[in-house]
Design a protein around this motif. Sequence first.
Motif, PDB file in Angstrom:
ATOM      1  N   ASP A 108       0.815  -1.219   0.000  1.00  0.00           N
ATOM      2  CA  ASP A 108       0.000   0.000   0.000  1.00  0.00           C
ATOM      3  C   ASP A 108       0.844   1.263   0.000  1.00  0.00           C
ATOM      4  O   ASP A 108       0.454   2.274  -0.563  1.00  0.00           O
ATOM      5  CB  ASP A 108      -0.927   0.022   1.224  1.00  0.00           C
ATOM      6  CG  ASP A 108      -2.071  -0.966   1.086  1.00  0.00           C
ATOM      7  OD1 ASP A 108      -2.378  -1.356  -0.055  1.00  0.00           O
ATOM      8  OD2 ASP A 108      -2.643  -1.346   2.125  1.00  0.00           O
ATOM      9  N   SER A 109       1.997   1.229   0.618  1.00  0.00           N
ATOM     10  CA  SER A 109       2.824   2.435   0.743  1.00  0.00           C
ATOM     11  C   SER A 109       3.811   2.595  -0.400  1.00  0.00           C
ATOM     12  O   SER A 109       4.736   3.399  -0.320  1.00  0.00           O
ATOM     13  CB  SER A 109       3.586   2.390   2.069  1.00  0.00           C
ATOM     14  OG  SER A 109       4.449   1.263   2.079  1.00  0.00           O
ATOM     15  N   LYS A 129       8.414   5.241  -2.172  1.00  0.00           N
ATOM     16  CA  LYS A 129       7.469   5.455  -1.069  1.00  0.00           C
ATOM     17  C   LYS A 129       6.386   6.446  -1.503  1.00  0.00           C
ATOM     18  O   LYS A 129       6.683   7.471  -2.097  1.00  0.00           O
ATOM     19  CB  LYS A 129       8.220   6.005   0.142  1.00  0.00           C
ATOM     20  CG  LYS A 129       7.386   6.108   1.392  1.00  0.00           C
ATOM     21  CD  LYS A 129       8.255   6.533   2.558  1.00  0.00           C
ATOM     22  CE  LYS A 129       7.566   6.540   3.871  1.00  0.00           C
ATOM     23  NZ  LYS A 129       6.230   6.969   3.969  1.00  0.00           N
ATOM     24  N   SER A 130       5.146   6.106  -1.200  1.00  0.00           N
ATOM     25  CA  SER A 130       4.027   7.012  -1.484  1.00  0.00           C
ATOM     26  C   SER A 130       3.314   7.327  -0.178  1.00  0.00           C
ATOM     27  O   SER A 130       3.367   6.557   0.776  1.00  0.00           O
ATOM     28  CB  SER A 130       3.050   6.389  -2.487  1.00  0.00           C
ATOM     29  OG  SER A 130       2.446   5.253  -1.940  1.00  0.00           O
ATOM     30  N   ASP A 131       2.682   8.481  -0.135  1.00  0.00           N
ATOM     31  CA  ASP A 131       1.946   8.889   1.067  1.00  0.00           C
ATOM     32  C   ASP A 131       0.721   7.996   1.243  1.00  0.00           C
ATOM     33  O   ASP A 131       0.176   7.476   0.262  1.00  0.00           O
ATOM     34  CB  ASP A 131       1.502  10.355   0.945  1.00  0.00           C
ATOM     35  CG  ASP A 131       2.687  11.305   0.944  1.00  0.00           C
ATOM     36  OD1 ASP A 131       3.715  10.969   1.573  1.00  0.00           O
ATOM     37  OD2 ASP A 131       2.585  12.381   0.307  1.00  0.00           O
ATOM     38  N   PRO A 132       0.257   7.822   2.480  1.00  0.00           N
ATOM     39  CA  PRO A 132      -0.941   7.000   2.695  1.00  0.00           C
ATOM     40  C   PRO A 132      -2.140   7.547   1.918  1.00  0.00           C
ATOM     41  O   PRO A 132      -2.394   8.744   1.915  1.00  0.00           O
ATOM     42  CB  PRO A 132      -1.179   7.105   4.210  1.00  0.00           C
ATOM     43  CG  PRO A 132       0.142   7.530   4.792  1.00  0.00           C
ATOM     44  CD  PRO A 132       0.829   8.315   3.731  1.00  0.00           C
ATOM     45  N   CYS A 137       4.083   8.059  -5.986  1.00  0.00           N
ATOM     46  CA  CYS A 137       5.033   8.909  -5.274  1.00  0.00           C
ATOM     47  C   CYS A 137       4.801  10.355  -5.733  1.00  0.00           C
ATOM     48  O   CYS A 137       4.033  10.613  -6.661  1.00  0.00           O
ATOM     49  CB  CYS A 137       6.468   8.463  -5.566  1.00  0.00           C
ATOM     50  SG  CYS A 137       6.955   8.578  -7.305  1.00  0.00           S
TER      51      CYS A 137
END
Length: 173
Positions: A108-109, A129-132, A137
């Motif tokens: 999910d992240s 990494k991506s924000d919740p 990204c």
Amino acid sequence: MAWTDERVEMLKKLWADGLSASQIAKQLGGVTRNAVIGKVHRLGLSGRATPSRPVRRPAPAPRPRPAAQPAKPRVTAEAAPATREPVKAPEPEPLPNGEFATVLTLKDSMCKWPIGDPATGDFRFCGRKSDPGNAYCDAHAKMAYQPQQKRRRKTSDASAVLDSLAATRRLNF
């Protein structure tokens, strides 16, 4: 009501005259339009002397319209469109085991931006990494979600339409 011989003869005559099933049902009385259609079908009366279409009235002749006045050009100060510099896509980030993110290893992240052709073996995902709650990204989100452009209406076209409507109203009243 039963179909007597005289009612069947009347049905045949009215059908040959070109009346619709609804009209025949009204004249015979006691039967519905669907009953008339069913009886016609069972009797094999598919051919008609004349079609049962309503009479078409000729279309009224169009009235001549006055020529529209050319629109007066309006001077408007339009802002120059903002130039966006292209966002450079980041390189995909390898996972701790050294491989790149695949459908089976996405979390999910992680950024889910596809890279390459899905039909080839080197297809992968960004994996950064991506924000919740975000699928991408920051760099890929800027590419995917571009701000909506402000809608611009051609004022000259709108003015021409409004002027022609005003001219028509002056002539009609």
